[in-house]
Design a protein around this motif. Structure first.
Motif, PDB file in Angstrom:
ATOM      1  N   LYS A  90     -10.873  -7.269 -24.881  1.00 24.59           N
ATOM      2  CA  LYS A  90     -10.721  -6.886 -23.613  1.00 24.59           C
ATOM      3  C   LYS A  90      -9.736  -5.438 -23.700  1.00 24.59           C
ATOM      4  O   LYS A  90      -9.333  -5.572 -24.464  1.00 24.59           O
ATOM      5  CB  LYS A  90     -10.021  -7.740 -22.642  1.00 24.59           C
ATOM      6  CG  LYS A  90     -10.817  -9.139 -22.434  1.00 24.59           C
ATOM      7  CD  LYS A  90      -9.955  -9.952 -21.709  1.00 24.59           C
ATOM      8  CE  LYS A  90     -10.533 -11.258 -21.476  1.00 24.59           C
ATOM      9  NZ  LYS A  90      -9.694 -12.319 -20.652  1.00 24.59           N
ATOM     10  N   PRO A  91     -10.208  -4.437 -22.841  1.00 27.52           N
ATOM     11  CA  PRO A  91     -11.166  -4.276 -21.811  1.00 27.52           C
ATOM     12  C   PRO A  91     -12.482  -4.066 -22.297  1.00 27.52           C
ATOM     13  O   PRO A  91     -12.428  -3.128 -23.272  1.00 27.52           O
ATOM     14  CB  PRO A  91     -10.488  -3.371 -20.817  1.00 27.52           C
ATOM     15  CG  PRO A  91      -9.808  -2.676 -22.064  1.00 27.52           C
ATOM     16  CD  PRO A  91      -9.285  -3.302 -22.803  1.00 27.52           C
ATOM     17  N   VAL A  92     -13.341  -4.588 -21.678  1.00 32.62           N
ATOM     18  CA  VAL A  92     -14.592  -4.275 -22.257  1.00 32.62           C
ATOM     19  C   VAL A  92     -15.375  -3.884 -21.174  1.00 32.62           C
ATOM     20  O   VAL A  92     -15.474  -4.243 -19.958  1.00 32.62           O
ATOM     21  CB  VAL A  92     -15.414  -5.448 -23.003  1.00 32.62           C
ATOM     22  CG1 VAL A  92     -15.611  -6.693 -22.007  1.00 32.62           C
ATOM     23  CG2 VAL A  92     -16.730  -4.908 -23.484  1.00 32.62           C
ATOM     24  N   GLY A  93     -16.160  -2.455 -21.215  1.00 29.42           N
ATOM     25  CA  GLY A  93     -17.063  -2.195 -20.300  1.00 29.42           C
ATOM     26  C   GLY A  93     -18.419  -3.065 -19.941  1.00 29.42           C
ATOM     27  O   GLY A  93     -18.730  -3.598 -21.160  1.00 29.42           O
ATOM     28  N   VAL A  94     -19.130  -2.890 -18.718  1.00 27.86           N
ATOM     29  CA  VAL A  94     -20.197  -3.933 -18.512  1.00 27.86           C
ATOM     30  C   VAL A  94     -21.294  -3.284 -19.834  1.00 27.86           C
ATOM     31  O   VAL A  94     -21.988  -4.290 -19.987  1.00 27.86           O
ATOM     32  CB  VAL A  94     -20.546  -3.661 -17.121  1.00 27.86           C
ATOM     33  CG1 VAL A  94     -21.293  -2.197 -16.938  1.00 27.86           C
ATOM     34  CG2 VAL A  94     -21.459  -4.611 -16.671  1.00 27.86           C
ATOM     35  N   GLU A  95     -21.308  -2.234 -19.978  1.00 34.08           N
ATOM     36  CA  GLU A  95     -22.438  -1.678 -20.843  1.00 34.08           C
ATOM     37  C   GLU A  95     -22.265  -2.239 -22.152  1.00 34.08           C
ATOM     38  O   GLU A  95     -23.324  -2.730 -22.767  1.00 34.08           O
ATOM     39  CB  GLU A  95     -22.603  -0.057 -20.944  1.00 34.08           C
ATOM     40  CG  GLU A  95     -23.362   0.342 -19.747  1.00 34.08           C
ATOM     41  CD  GLU A  95     -23.075   1.982 -19.834  1.00 34.08           C
ATOM     42  OE1 GLU A  95     -22.883   2.498 -20.905  1.00 34.08           O
ATOM     43  OE2 GLU A  95     -23.108   2.635 -18.621  1.00 34.08           O
ATOM     44  N   GLY A 127      -9.123 -12.630 -11.713  1.00 31.62           N
ATOM     45  CA  GLY A 127      -9.835 -11.566 -11.432  1.00 31.62           C
ATOM     46  C   GLY A 127     -10.857 -10.764 -12.472  1.00 31.62           C
ATOM     47  O   GLY A 127     -11.775 -10.383 -12.283  1.00 31.62           O
ATOM     48  N   VAL A 128     -10.620 -11.385 -13.668  1.00 29.40           N
ATOM     49  CA  VAL A 128     -11.237 -11.017 -14.954  1.00 29.40           C
ATOM     50  C   VAL A 128     -12.615 -11.601 -14.592  1.00 29.40           C
ATOM     51  O   VAL A 128     -13.881 -11.032 -14.692  1.00 29.40           O
ATOM     52  CB  VAL A 128     -10.922 -11.366 -16.187  1.00 29.40           C
ATOM     53  CG1 VAL A 128     -11.905 -11.429 -17.211  1.00 29.40           C
ATOM     54  CG2 VAL A 128      -9.650 -10.783 -16.354  1.00 29.40           C
ATOM     55  N   LEU A 168     -14.715 -10.337 -11.516  1.00 27.36           N
ATOM     56  CA  LEU A 168     -15.374  -8.875 -11.550  1.00 27.36           C
ATOM     57  C   LEU A 168     -16.400  -8.636 -12.853  1.00 27.36           C
ATOM     58  O   LEU A 168     -17.346  -8.216 -12.511  1.00 27.36           O
ATOM     59  CB  LEU A 168     -14.321  -7.852 -11.865  1.00 27.36           C
ATOM     60  CG  LEU A 168     -13.433  -7.672 -10.353  1.00 27.36           C
ATOM     61  CD1 LEU A 168     -12.262  -6.790 -10.915  1.00 27.36           C
ATOM     62  CD2 LEU A 168     -14.343  -7.010  -9.247  1.00 27.36           C
ATOM     63  N   LEU A 169     -16.304  -9.678 -13.649  1.00 33.22           N
ATOM     64  CA  LEU A 169     -17.233  -9.786 -14.854  1.00 33.22           C
ATOM     65  C   LEU A 169     -18.447 -10.186 -14.290  1.00 33.22           C
ATOM     66  O   LEU A 169     -19.667  -9.728 -14.407  1.00 33.22           O
ATOM     67  CB  LEU A 169     -16.706 -10.449 -16.007  1.00 33.22           C
ATOM     68  CG  LEU A 169     -15.709  -9.838 -16.774  1.00 33.22           C
ATOM     69  CD1 LEU A 169     -15.412 -10.956 -18.139  1.00 33.22           C
ATOM     70  CD2 LEU A 169     -16.498  -8.708 -17.600  1.00 33.22           C
ATOM     71  N   GLU A 211     -24.513  -7.357 -11.054  1.00 34.74           N
ATOM     72  CA  GLU A 211     -24.853  -5.942 -10.270  1.00 34.74           C
ATOM     73  C   GLU A 211     -25.916  -5.486 -11.245  1.00 34.74           C
ATOM     74  O   GLU A 211     -26.880  -4.721 -10.659  1.00 34.74           O
ATOM     75  CB  GLU A 211     -23.681  -5.213 -10.199  1.00 34.74           C
ATOM     76  CG  GLU A 211     -24.200  -3.994  -9.663  1.00 34.74           C
ATOM     77  CD  GLU A 211     -24.412  -3.828  -7.991  1.00 34.74           C
ATOM     78  OE1 GLU A 211     -24.103  -4.735  -7.284  1.00 34.74           O
ATOM     79  OE2 GLU A 211     -25.045  -2.947  -7.488  1.00 34.74           O
ATOM     80  N   VAL A 212     -25.488  -5.448 -12.549  1.00 32.85           N
ATOM     81  CA  VAL A 212     -26.380  -4.778 -13.563  1.00 32.85           C
ATOM     82  C   VAL A 212     -27.857  -5.328 -13.729  1.00 32.85           C
ATOM     83  O   VAL A 212     -28.877  -4.866 -13.532  1.00 32.85           O
ATOM     84  CB  VAL A 212     -25.833  -4.669 -14.837  1.00 32.85           C
ATOM     85  CG1 VAL A 212     -26.640  -3.940 -15.939  1.00 32.85           C
ATOM     86  CG2 VAL A 212     -24.608  -3.942 -14.838  1.00 32.85           C
ATOM     87  N   LEU A 258     -19.485 -10.318 -11.156  1.00 31.29           N
ATOM     88  CA  LEU A 258     -19.948  -9.136 -10.084  1.00 31.29           C
ATOM     89  C   LEU A 258     -20.814  -8.061 -10.792  1.00 31.29           C
ATOM     90  O   LEU A 258     -21.800  -7.846 -10.424  1.00 31.29           O
ATOM     91  CB  LEU A 258     -18.945  -8.685  -9.198  1.00 31.29           C
ATOM     92  CG  LEU A 258     -18.207  -9.825  -8.086  1.00 31.29           C
ATOM     93  CD1 LEU A 258     -17.105  -9.193  -7.237  1.00 31.29           C
ATOM     94  CD2 LEU A 258     -19.626 -10.158  -7.334  1.00 31.29           C
ATOM     95  N   SER A 259     -19.927  -7.760 -11.737  1.00 33.00           N
ATOM     96  CA  SER A 259     -20.668  -6.359 -12.709  1.00 33.00           C
ATOM     97  C   SER A 259     -21.871  -6.898 -13.437  1.00 33.00           C
ATOM     98  O   SER A 259     -22.794  -6.260 -13.483  1.00 33.00           O
ATOM     99  CB  SER A 259     -19.405  -5.659 -13.355  1.00 33.00           C
ATOM    100  OG  SER A 259     -18.990  -6.501 -14.310  1.00 33.00           O
TER     101      SER A 259
END
Lengths: 442, 125
Positions: free
Chosen positions: B108-113, B14-15, B18-19, B25-26, B21-22
């Protein structure tokens, strides 16, 4: 049957006529023969005893008075193992006193024949020998008893020490287990949190046209992730390495700075601040960040205790003092100058409801909390205490007589021998340090 | 400008997903994922990433060990590594100066920004 050697008798009498009489009286006795030496007074006996050991002393108690008794007592104390037979007036009831003093036997002066006197003396000698033997044995027994007591004392001390080290080993094992568990749990929880965080990022990026409800949901979920993470961070902090970097610092400015950070919180909750800082507090070897953290934990606890009652008073005191610390009962007592050891204490007192007496000790245990859900994880006080213990000190908690709770931070050692090992400040972190969660924690 | 290539090595499905994908995406990232530490070197060899996001605690081989192997590999030794770990808190990572064995360390957890900031820093853009 072979004759036994002549018995040496010291005859003590001031009456030379009597001396002659008793000497001849005893001189007629054979088996055992009695060699009589005449002493005119007790003083000469005392001197004679220094270089001569008679088998018995025959003592004519011509004048029965206090002085005489005292003299006899002196002889007994010097040559206590020598039997004394007293010659007394026939109607002398005071003779019993002589026996009390330790004189072996007495015989009426007028009622004497050689064999009779010799018999009494011989019996006294035998009796004395037995008594001496008994005394010796008793003394040996006493000595053995003393040794036993000593051994018992040593055993008891060893037992106590063993128990204490067992306890501290159990403590250490428990801490170790908690550290492992914490690191494991943290690792397992932080990955799902990462998934949620990235998921939220994606949803926010892709879902441009969001309703208000969606925004509220997203906001709440992000908040939940942050909160869960905060708890994990607190847990990890609890299981941090047990050694830390310490430098010599003034304590009062650290307290002041921590209080400054509390300023808004205090004002918001109508809490009045009272401080009494002793300017003579000696510098301490400490980790500024950790002590700051400990203080803030305690200030926050105090605020939480008082805010529900609409305010109160927070008193913070620092001072030099003398203490006696009982490591076993984990209690300390302030004592007068000259006793105990020097210490610095910081006391944080609130005017809240205090702590239920039954919970006083429990509040120092990890994960114990009296706060409502969401307010605390129950690690604050145990973390704070651990910080103090890392500084060679401790934390004590009690209720104030005037109401409210009082926490005492005790710094026992101004320069505790902390090893300056901090894996986190070391740029050369070894492989082992980071391979396993527990290694990271340790 | 070509997209920066990022290899994510993490045993958590999952990590990774989603990392990836995000990040995709950015922005301008081409992301590949690898779930096993021992395959990280092979993946790096064919994918030729500009940076590797490396989990520290993995069941087969630790991220720090992977990092050592990468550094010993002539072909791969210059690829920058960023450690991403669930084993320390953000505070603890910060106290380390955000460094583990000379590589940046993110908790972790780290936000995409925040992640993109760190990637840009490492990629020098």
């Amino acid at each position: 049957m072979a004759r036994s050697a002549a018995k040496k008798i010291l005859l003590v009498t001031s009456d030379s006529g009597a001396a002659e009489k008793y000497t001849s009286c005893l001189g007629s006795v054979r088996d055992p023969a009695m060699a009589v030496e005449h002493m005119p007074d007790l003083k000469s006996v005392v001197e004679r005893l220094d270089d001569h050991e008679p088998d018995a002393i025959l003592l004519d108690t011509g004048i029965e008075n206090e002085t005489n008794l005292a003299d006899i007592a002196r002889i007994l104390s010097q040559g206590g193992h020598i039997p004394i037979v007293a010659l007394v007036p026939s109607d002398d009831h005071a003779a019993l006193n002589l026996l009390e003093l330790g004189v072996q036997d007495y015989v009426a002066r007028d009622d004497i024949t050689g064999p009779r006197l010799a018999g009494i003396i011989s019996k006294a000698i035998v009796r004395r020998r037995h008594e001496n033997k008994l005394h010796q044995e008793a003394a040996q027994l006493r000595e053995q008893e003393e040794e036993l007591r000593d051994s018992l004392g040593r055993l008891e001390r060893a037992h106590t020490e063993l128990k204490m080290s067992q306890n501290s080993m159990a403590d250490a094992e428990r801490s170790e287990a908690i550290a492992r568990l914490t690191a494991g749990v943290a690792h397992e929880v932080k990955n799902p949190l990462q998934i949620m965080r990235s998921g939220m990022d994606l949803i926010k990026m892709q879902l441009k046209d969001r309703t208000r409800t969606m925004n509220v949901a997203i906001e709440q979920m992000e908040e939940a992730i942050n909160r869960a993470n905060a708890i994990i961070m607190e847990l990890l902090d609890f299981a941090r390495p047990r050694e830390l970097e310490a430098t010599v610092q003034e304590l009062n400015p650290i307290i002041e700075k921590s209080l400054l950070l509390m300023k808004n919180e205090l004002a918001k909750n109508h809490i009045k601040l009272v401080t009494q800082f002793d300017a003579h507090v000696a510098p301490l070897r400490l980790n500024k960040t950790k002590i700051g953290q400990a203080l803030i934990n305690l200030f926050i606890n105090a605020v939480h205790a008082m805010r529900n009652q609409g305010g109160g008073e927070l008193t913070v005191i620092s001072r030099m003092t003398q203490v006696e610390v009982n490591d076993r009962t984990r209690q300390f007592e302030e004592v007068e100058e000259g006793r105990g050891e020097s210490a610095v204490i910081v006391q944080i007192m609130d005017t809240g409801p205090g702590i239920n007496e039954a919970l006083l000790q429990k509040v120092l245990e990890p994960f114990f909390s009296t706060k409502s859900e969401g307010e605390g994880t129950g690690l604050g006080l145990s973390v704070t205490r651990k910080i103090m213990q890392l500084h060679g000190g401790d934390l004590y908690i009690a209720n104030r007589e005037t109401g409210g709770a009082m926490v005492t931070l005790l710094f026992r050692d101004f320069y505790p021998d902390l090893s300056v090992v901090d894996v986190y400040s070391d740029s050369e972190i070894s492989e082992d340090t980071v391979k396993l969660p527990v290694a990271v924690v340790e | 400008m070509a997209k920066s290539k990022i290899l994510i090595v993490d045993d958590e499905e999952g990590v990774m997903t989603l990392l990836k994908l995000s990040l995709e995406e950015v922005g301008d990232y081409e992301v590949r994922v690898e779930g096993e530490g021992r395959k990280a070197l092979d993946s790096a060899r064919w994918f030729k990433p500009d940076v590797i996001l490396l989990d520290v605690i993995m069941p087969d081989i630790s991220g720090t060990e992977v990092a050592v192997q990468l550094k010993e590999d002539e072909e791969l030794k210059d690829i920058p590594i960023i450690f991403l770990t669930a084993a320390v808190s953000k505070q603890q990572a910060d106290e380390r100066g955000g460094i583990l064995n000379d590589h940046p360390l993110i908790a972790k957890p780290v936000g995409v920004e925040e992640l993109i900031d760190k990637l840009s820093e490492v990629l020098g853009s």
